[in-house]
Design a protein around this motif. Structure first.
Motif, short mmCIF file in Angstrom:
data_model
loop_
_atom_site.label_atom_id
_atom_site.label_comp_id
_atom_site.label_asym_id
_atom_site.label_seq_id
_atom_site.Cartn_x
_atom_site.Cartn_y
_atom_site.Cartn_z
N SER A 125 0.84 -1.19 0.00
CA SER A 125 0.00 0.00 0.00
C SER A 125 0.88 1.25 0.00
CB SER A 125 -0.90 0.01 1.24
OG SER A 125 -0.11 0.15 2.41
N ARG A 126 0.26 2.40 -0.15
CA ARG A 126 1.01 3.66 -0.07
C ARG A 126 1.68 3.80 1.29
NH1 ARG A 126 0.33 8.36 -2.51
NH2 ARG A 126 -0.27 9.36 -0.55
N ASP A 127 0.97 3.42 2.34
CA ASP A 127 1.55 3.49 3.68
C ASP A 127 2.74 2.55 3.81
OD1 ASP A 127 -0.20 5.44 4.54
OD2 ASP A 127 -1.57 4.04 5.52
N ASP A 128 2.64 1.37 3.19
CA ASP A 128 3.76 0.42 3.20
C ASP A 128 4.98 1.04 2.50
OD1 ASP A 128 2.41 -1.63 4.52
OD2 ASP A 128 1.67 -2.50 2.65
N LEU A 129 4.76 1.65 1.36
CA LEU A 129 5.86 2.26 0.61
C LEU A 129 6.50 3.39 1.40
CD1 LEU A 129 4.17 2.37 -2.91
CD2 LEU A 129 6.05 0.87 -2.21
N LYS A 130 5.69 4.17 2.08
CA LYS A 130 6.22 5.25 2.92
C LYS A 130 7.05 4.66 4.07
CE LYS A 130 2.69 8.80 2.13
NZ LYS A 130 1.63 9.63 2.76
N ARG A 131 6.55 3.59 4.66
CA ARG A 131 7.28 2.95 5.76
C ARG A 131 8.62 2.40 5.29
NH1 ARG A 131 7.28 -2.35 8.34
NH2 ARG A 131 5.52 -3.10 7.08
N ALA A 132 8.61 1.77 4.11
CA ALA A 132 9.85 1.22 3.57
C ALA A 132 10.87 2.33 3.31
CB ALA A 132 9.57 0.45 2.29
N PHE A 133 10.43 3.39 2.66
CA PHE A 133 11.37 4.49 2.37
C PHE A 133 11.83 5.16 3.65
CE2 PHE A 133 12.46 8.90 1.48
CZ PHE A 133 13.49 8.71 0.57
N ARG A 134 10.90 5.36 4.57
CA ARG A 134 11.26 6.01 5.83
C ARG A 134 12.33 5.21 6.58
NH1 ARG A 134 10.61 7.35 11.11
NH2 ARG A 134 9.81 9.45 11.52
N THR A 135 12.17 3.90 6.59
CA THR A 135 13.15 3.07 7.30
C THR A 135 14.49 3.11 6.61
OG1 THR A 135 11.32 1.61 7.96
CG2 THR A 135 13.55 0.81 8.31
N MET A 136 14.50 3.02 5.28
CA MET A 136 15.77 3.09 4.55
C MET A 136 16.45 4.44 4.75
SD MET A 136 15.41 0.97 0.97
CE MET A 136 13.95 1.78 0.36
N PHE A 137 15.65 5.52 4.69
CA PHE A 137 16.25 6.84 4.86
C PHE A 137 16.72 7.05 6.29
CE2 PHE A 137 16.30 11.43 5.58
CZ PHE A 137 17.17 11.81 4.57
N THR A 138 16.02 6.48 7.25
CA THR A 138 16.46 6.58 8.65
C THR A 138 17.83 5.93 8.82
OG1 THR A 138 14.18 6.58 9.46
CG2 THR A 138 15.90 6.01 11.05
N ILE A 139 18.01 4.76 8.21
CA ILE A 139 19.32 4.10 8.27
C ILE A 139 20.39 4.99 7.65
CG2 ILE A 139 20.67 2.12 7.47
CD1 ILE A 139 18.02 0.51 7.52
N ARG A 140 20.08 5.56 6.48
CA ARG A 140 21.05 6.41 5.78
C ARG A 140 21.39 7.64 6.62
NH1 ARG A 140 22.16 7.20 0.33
NH2 ARG A 140 22.14 4.91 0.37
N ALA A 141 20.38 8.34 7.12
CA ALA A 141 20.63 9.57 7.88
C ALA A 141 21.32 9.27 9.21
CB ALA A 141 19.31 10.31 8.11
N PHE A 142 20.94 8.17 9.84
CA PHE A 142 21.53 7.80 11.12
C PHE A 142 23.02 7.54 10.97
CE2 PHE A 142 22.75 4.84 14.45
CZ PHE A 142 22.11 5.35 15.58
N ASP A 143 23.38 6.72 9.99
CA ASP A 143 24.79 6.36 9.85
C ASP A 143 25.63 7.49 9.28
OD1 ASP A 143 25.02 4.00 11.14
OD2 ASP A 143 25.07 2.73 9.37
#
Length: 321
Positions: free
Chosen positions: A4-22
């Motif tokens: 779903s759209r919410d799933d896609l947002k969650r996936a991108f949010r998690t990937m970007f969180t990893i990127r920004a965190f590291d």
């Protein structure tokens, strides 16, 4: 399974969180605010998120020395992680584990592990507990191309098959075990084929493609939850950075490094989802802004927090039964 759209947002949010965190971990390490060594996960975000996307808190994972991405993908809270990496008393492990030993049992995160090949045997034990308790949950072992050569890994693969344990072995093949090329150090060109030789299904997947990783993991999960035993995935990916923060990477060519940067899993995700008209640029930008605010708050909390007191040094060293 359709996202779903919410799933896609969650996936991108998690990937970007990893990127920004590291990326922020790199900066704080360079500034002297983080003790010890750090091994960032930049460039491999789609692997962790694709593997963990459909796991629950009741499924277990074991990680590696490069574990920040696995922790975030499994749901560990970034503030607690940042405090832990900074060695603060309010960190997820009381500030005593640091970057390579983050754990959060409430999220099914058994812990990052500085021992190469340390995760597979631990995950087999966790998988056996799921089997005995008839939970239909699984245990996932992350390791790399270097870990694929360890005797502990061979024994874990064999034991999982013999005992029909719901264990899923993830080999993140980024081409290097520390500084040594997998082309030189790994005798078999395919880690997946090697895993098959132990008697389990295995496949190789493009680790830059979140959707490909999630689909492959779905097959592994279906088998494990149904009681049909272990599965292995070799996930081909690239480190954008070196083995550790500050690694000069003299063993990699400039062309190879440039190709790793071009082959960005976040950029590929944004392009595919945008071209399909599923999410707009403004939605991606809003997610990035929100995440960057969370990372900034986590760093501020870490810099202001207290270190563990001296009495904590010998606390939790032994367990009494």
């Amino acid at each position: 399974m359709q996202l779903s759209r919410d799933d896609l947002k969650r996936a991108f949010r998690t990937m970007f969180t990893i990127r920004a965190f590291d990326e922020r971990v790199e900066k704080e390490f360079a500034a002297g605010n983080i003790p010890g060594f750090c091994h960032v996960y930049l460039g491999q975000e789609a692997a962790a998120v694709g593997v963990c996307f459909d796991l629950s808190d009741r499924d277990w994972i074991g990680s590696t020395h490069r574990g920040h991405g696995h922790c975030i993908a499994k749901g560990c809270e970034v503030r607690g992680m940042m405090l832990e990496i900074m060695g603060r008393a309010d960190g997820l492990c009381g500030g005593k584990g640091g970057s390579m030993h983050i754990a959060d049992m409430s999220k099914g995160m058994l812990g990052a592990n500085a021992i190469v090949g340390g995760s597979p045997p631990i995950a087999v034990g966790a998988a056996l507990s799921q089997k005995v308790l008839k939970t239909a949950n699984v245990a996932v072992a992350f390791s790399g191309d270097g870990g694929s050569n360890q005797g502990t890994t061979f024994e874990a693969l064999n034991m999982a098959v013999v005992l029909n344990a719901p264990a899923i072995f993830i080999f993140e093949n980024n081409g290097y075990g520390e500084f040594t090329s997998a082309d030189y150090a790994v005798g078999s060109p395919s880690i997946a084929e090697r895993a098959k030789s132990f008697g389990m299904p295995a496949e190789c997947v493009d680790g830059v493609d979140f959707f490909a990783v999630r689909e492959a993991m779905g097959r592994a999960l279906e088998r494990g939850r149904a009681g049909f035993g272990p599965y292995a995935l070799e996930i081909r990916c690239s480190r954008i950075r070196g083995h550790y923060c500050g690694d000069p990477q003299v063993y990699r060519s400039k062309a190879e490094l440039a190709e790793a940067v071009r082959n960005d899993p976040l950029a590929r995700f944004r392009a595919r989802v945008s071209e399909a008209g599923l999410l707009q640029r403004q939605e991606f930008d809003a997610i990035e802004t929100e995440v960057l605010g969370e990372i900034e708050a986590a760093v501020a909390a870490g810099l202001a927090a207290a270190s563990p007191d001296l009495a904590a040094l010998t606390r939790d060293v032994y367990v009494r039964y």
